[in-house]
Scaffold this motif. Structure first.
Motif, PDB file in Angstrom:
ATOM      1  N   MET A  67       0.853  -1.193   0.000  1.00 36.57           N
ATOM      2  CA  MET A  67       0.000   0.000   0.000  1.00 36.57           C
ATOM      3  C   MET A  67       0.890   1.245   0.000  1.00 36.57           C
ATOM      4  O   MET A  67       1.815   1.360   0.805  1.00 36.57           O
ATOM      5  CB  MET A  67      -0.900  -0.001   1.241  1.00 36.57           C
ATOM      6  N   ALA A  68       0.614   2.150  -0.929  1.00 40.30           N
ATOM      7  CA  ALA A  68       1.385   3.396  -0.994  1.00 40.30           C
ATOM      8  C   ALA A  68       1.050   4.262   0.212  1.00 40.30           C
ATOM      9  O   ALA A  68      -0.101   4.350   0.619  1.00 40.30           O
ATOM     10  CB  ALA A  68       1.047   4.135  -2.284  1.00 40.30           C
ATOM     11  N   GLU A  69       2.088   4.864   0.761  1.00 42.67           N
ATOM     12  CA  GLU A  69       1.864   5.711   1.927  1.00 42.67           C
ATOM     13  C   GLU A  69       1.844   7.171   1.508  1.00 42.67           C
ATOM     14  O   GLU A  69       2.728   7.655   0.805  1.00 42.67           O
ATOM     15  CB  GLU A  69       2.956   5.482   2.972  1.00 42.67           C
ATOM     16  N   GLU A  70       0.798   7.865   1.897  1.00 41.34           N
ATOM     17  CA  GLU A  70       0.665   9.287   1.599  1.00 41.34           C
ATOM     18  C   GLU A  70       1.122  10.086   2.804  1.00 41.34           C
ATOM     19  O   GLU A  70       0.758   9.767   3.941  1.00 41.34           O
ATOM     20  CB  GLU A  70      -0.792   9.626   1.269  1.00 41.34           C
ATOM     21  N   PRO A  71       1.932  11.139   2.588  1.00 44.80           N
ATOM     22  CA  PRO A  71       2.330  11.998   3.719  1.00 44.80           C
ATOM     23  C   PRO A  71       1.108  12.506   4.479  1.00 44.80           C
ATOM     24  O   PRO A  71       0.098  12.875   3.867  1.00 44.80           O
ATOM     25  CB  PRO A  71       3.081  13.141   3.037  1.00 44.80           C
ATOM     26  N   GLY A  72       1.195  12.484   5.800  1.00 44.31           N
ATOM     27  CA  GLY A  72       0.088  12.971   6.628  1.00 44.31           C
ATOM     28  C   GLY A  72      -0.895  11.907   7.046  1.00 44.31           C
ATOM     29  O   GLY A  72      -1.759  12.157   7.876  1.00 44.31           O
TER      30      GLY A  72
ATOM     31  N   LEU B  57      -2.092   8.039   8.565  1.00 49.47           N
ATOM     32  CA  LEU B  57      -1.771   7.158   9.690  1.00 49.47           C
ATOM     33  C   LEU B  57      -0.580   6.256   9.338  1.00 49.47           C
ATOM     34  O   LEU B  57       0.364   6.121  10.121  1.00 49.47           O
ATOM     35  CB  LEU B  57      -3.016   6.325  10.019  1.00 49.47           C
ATOM     36  N   LEU B  58      -0.612   5.639   8.148  1.00 51.50           N
ATOM     37  CA  LEU B  58       0.458   4.729   7.753  1.00 51.50           C
ATOM     38  C   LEU B  58       1.800   5.449   7.652  1.00 51.50           C
ATOM     39  O   LEU B  58       2.841   4.911   8.049  1.00 51.50           O
ATOM     40  CB  LEU B  58       0.118   4.067   6.413  1.00 51.50           C
ATOM     41  N   TYR B  59       1.785   6.665   7.142  1.00 51.06           N
ATOM     42  CA  TYR B  59       3.020   7.447   6.998  1.00 51.06           C
ATOM     43  C   TYR B  59       3.697   7.636   8.361  1.00 51.06           C
ATOM     44  O   TYR B  59       4.893   7.365   8.512  1.00 51.06           O
ATOM     45  CB  TYR B  59       2.688   8.802   6.368  1.00 51.06           C
ATOM     46  N   TYR B  60       2.938   8.082   9.351  1.00 50.93           N
ATOM     47  CA  TYR B  60       3.531   8.339  10.668  1.00 50.93           C
ATOM     48  C   TYR B  60       3.864   7.053  11.411  1.00 50.93           C
ATOM     49  O   TYR B  60       4.822   6.997  12.190  1.00 50.93           O
ATOM     50  CB  TYR B  60       2.607   9.236  11.492  1.00 50.93           C
ATOM     51  N   LEU B  61       3.096   6.005  11.151  1.00 52.30           N
ATOM     52  CA  LEU B  61       3.397   4.717  11.758  1.00 52.30           C
ATOM     53  C   LEU B  61       4.740   4.187  11.256  1.00 52.30           C
ATOM     54  O   LEU B  61       5.577   3.711  12.035  1.00 52.30           O
ATOM     55  CB  LEU B  61       2.277   3.717  11.445  1.00 52.30           C
ATOM     56  N   LYS B  62       4.979   4.308   9.952  1.00 49.54           N
ATOM     57  CA  LYS B  62       6.242   3.834   9.388  1.00 49.54           C
ATOM     58  C   LYS B  62       7.415   4.690   9.858  1.00 49.54           C
ATOM     59  O   LYS B  62       8.481   4.170  10.197  1.00 49.54           O
ATOM     60  CB  LYS B  62       6.163   3.834   7.860  1.00 49.54           C
ATOM     61  N   ARG B  63       7.231   6.006   9.869  1.00 51.50           N
ATOM     62  CA  ARG B  63       8.318   6.892  10.322  1.00 51.50           C
ATOM     63  C   ARG B  63       8.663   6.606  11.791  1.00 51.50           C
ATOM     64  O   ARG B  63       9.837   6.591  12.173  1.00 51.50           O
ATOM     65  CB  ARG B  63       7.901   8.365  10.176  1.00 51.50           C
TER      66      ARG B  63
ATOM     67  N   GLN C  97      -7.392   1.532   8.667  1.00 50.30           N
ATOM     68  CA  GLN C  97      -7.435   3.005   8.697  1.00 50.30           C
ATOM     69  C   GLN C  97      -6.130   3.631   8.197  1.00 50.30           C
ATOM     70  O   GLN C  97      -5.839   4.781   8.498  1.00 50.30           O
ATOM     71  CB  GLN C  97      -7.695   3.478  10.137  1.00 50.30           C
ATOM     72  N   PHE C  98      -5.338   2.867   7.449  1.00 50.34           N
ATOM     73  CA  PHE C  98      -4.019   3.350   7.046  1.00 50.34           C
ATOM     74  C   PHE C  98      -4.054   4.673   6.274  1.00 50.34           C
ATOM     75  O   PHE C  98      -3.116   5.470   6.349  1.00 50.34           O
ATOM     76  CB  PHE C  98      -3.298   2.301   6.202  1.00 50.34           C
ATOM     77  N   GLU C  99      -5.101   4.919   5.521  1.00 50.52           N
ATOM     78  CA  GLU C  99      -5.163   6.132   4.697  1.00 50.52           C
ATOM     79  C   GLU C  99      -5.770   7.316   5.441  1.00 50.52           C
ATOM     80  O   GLU C  99      -5.864   8.416   4.897  1.00 50.52           O
ATOM     81  CB  GLU C  99      -5.967   5.856   3.425  1.00 50.52           C
ATOM     82  N   MET C 100      -6.157   7.105   6.695  1.00 54.59           N
ATOM     83  CA  MET C 100      -6.789   8.187   7.477  1.00 54.59           C
ATOM     84  C   MET C 100      -5.771   9.295   7.762  1.00 54.59           C
ATOM     85  O   MET C 100      -4.668   9.033   8.237  1.00 54.59           O
ATOM     86  CB  MET C 100      -7.317   7.628   8.797  1.00 54.59           C
ATOM     87  N   PRO C 101      -6.128  10.558   7.472  1.00 59.03           N
ATOM     88  CA  PRO C 101      -5.209  11.654   7.796  1.00 59.03           C
ATOM     89  C   PRO C 101      -5.217  11.945   9.298  1.00 59.03           C
ATOM     90  O   PRO C 101      -6.248  11.838   9.956  1.00 59.03           O
ATOM     91  CB  PRO C 101      -5.783  12.836   7.013  1.00 59.03           C
ATOM     92  N   LEU C 102      -4.054  12.287   9.832  1.00 63.45           N
ATOM     93  CA  LEU C 102      -3.952  12.664  11.238  1.00 63.45           C
ATOM     94  C   LEU C 102      -3.937  14.183  11.354  1.00 63.45           C
ATOM     95  O   LEU C 102      -3.296  14.872  10.548  1.00 63.45           O
ATOM     96  CB  LEU C 102      -2.678  12.083  11.863  1.00 63.45           C
TER      97      LEU C 102
END
Length: 293
Positions: free
Chosen positions: A1-6, A8-14, A49-54
């Motif tokens: 799954m591609a991770e978009e900045p901002g 849930l998945l983006y911050y989880l990976k970082r 919820q990986f694509e959910m913006p935080l």
């Protein structure tokens, strides 16, 4: 799954990468637990919820808590809670974080409740000695509905935490609380059918071997003893004096000292002693009884 900045998945990976660089064990699991608590979502729900913006507030709080974990602060102290057996309890750095081994103590008694054959089964009096968060005693009093529990600890702040946990499960009417050095502050007439305890049992000489997550954050008073044998002699004397005839003891202990503890218990007058292995095949628990006479 591609991770978009901002997202849930983006911050989880970082966060996972950051904790990995800091050599934190299980970085992904810890990052997920901290995020699920922050968002008030079950951990398994994060995956849908990986694509959910935080929001910015969530991002800032998450970063702050990940930094805390990078400094080895235990996840349970960051979230303020810990699952234990069938329950979840509040924890602060005034109490030990409940361990899987201690869950095994509760599970052993619960699964053998029919075999324990208490003298007065209609109201089982339980004493959780060195109770900390209250996780042992409060779990047992929920699993054994006819029971009343006494929680005692040398730390007043620990008793405050256990009060919160009793309130959470509406157990205050079935629970007595004492700030006490062993049984010194308990009413003289108070006697018990079952006494359980996870007392301090790590010799101070072993401090250099303890991982920093524990050594730097958890209360040393609940972990370490300067003289294992002297302390446990006093502990067992207090327990023996407080057990009703036919009463039972279940004690968590240091695997290297379990046989010494069993000998000590027999000398004091306990019978039917038994060393019980934990799931790692370590001699973790002592079970003993007081005679009916």
């Amino acid at each position: 799954m591609a991770e978009e900045p901002g997202t849930l998945l983006y911050y989880l990976k970082r966060s996972t990468e950051f904790l990995e660089k800091k050599e934190i064990p299980n970085p992904r699991v810890d990052a997920e637990w901290i995020l699920s608590d922050l968002l008030n979502l079950p951990r398994i729900k994060l995956y849908s919820q990986f694509e959910m913006p935080l929001g910015q507030k969530e991002i800032d709080l998450y970063r702050e808590r990940i930094v805390e974990r990078s400094k080895r602060k235990p996840v349970a102290y960051i979230t303020g809670k810990k699952g234990f057996h069938k329950f979840e309890y509040f924890v602060t750095d005034d109490v030990l974080i409940p361990r899987p081994e201690t869950e095994e103590l509760v599970d052993y008694l619960w699964k053998r409740k029919e075999e324990l054959s208490f003298v007065e089964p209609n109201e089982i009096q339980i004493w959780d000695l060195c109770s900390g968060s209250g996780c042992i005693g409060l779990s047992l009093t929920q699993l054994l509905p006819s029971s009343v529990v006494t929680l005692s600890d040398l730390s007043e702040k620990a008793i405050d935490v256990s009060r919160r946990n009793a309130e959470k499960y509406n157990l205050t009417e079935k629970t007595n609380f004492y700030v006490s050095d062993l049984d010194s502050s308990l009413p003289k007439e108070l006697q018990f059918d079952l006494i359980v305890s996870n007392p301090p049992y790590i010799p101070e000489s072993e401090k250099p071997e303890i991982m920093p997550d524990v050594l730097d954050y958890e209360p040393h008073m609940a972990l370490f003893v300067s003289d294992f044998h002297l302390f446990h002699k006093q502990l067992l004397d207090s327990i023996f004096g407080r057990l009703k005839p036919g009463g039972k003891l279940m004690l968590e202990t240091h695997p290297l000292y379990s046989k010494d503890l069993e000998k000590m218990a027999k000398t004091i007058g306990f019978v039917d002693t038994k060393i019980i292995l934990d799931s790692s095949n370590k001699e973790r628990f002592l079970f003993a009884k007081k005679t009916l006479e």
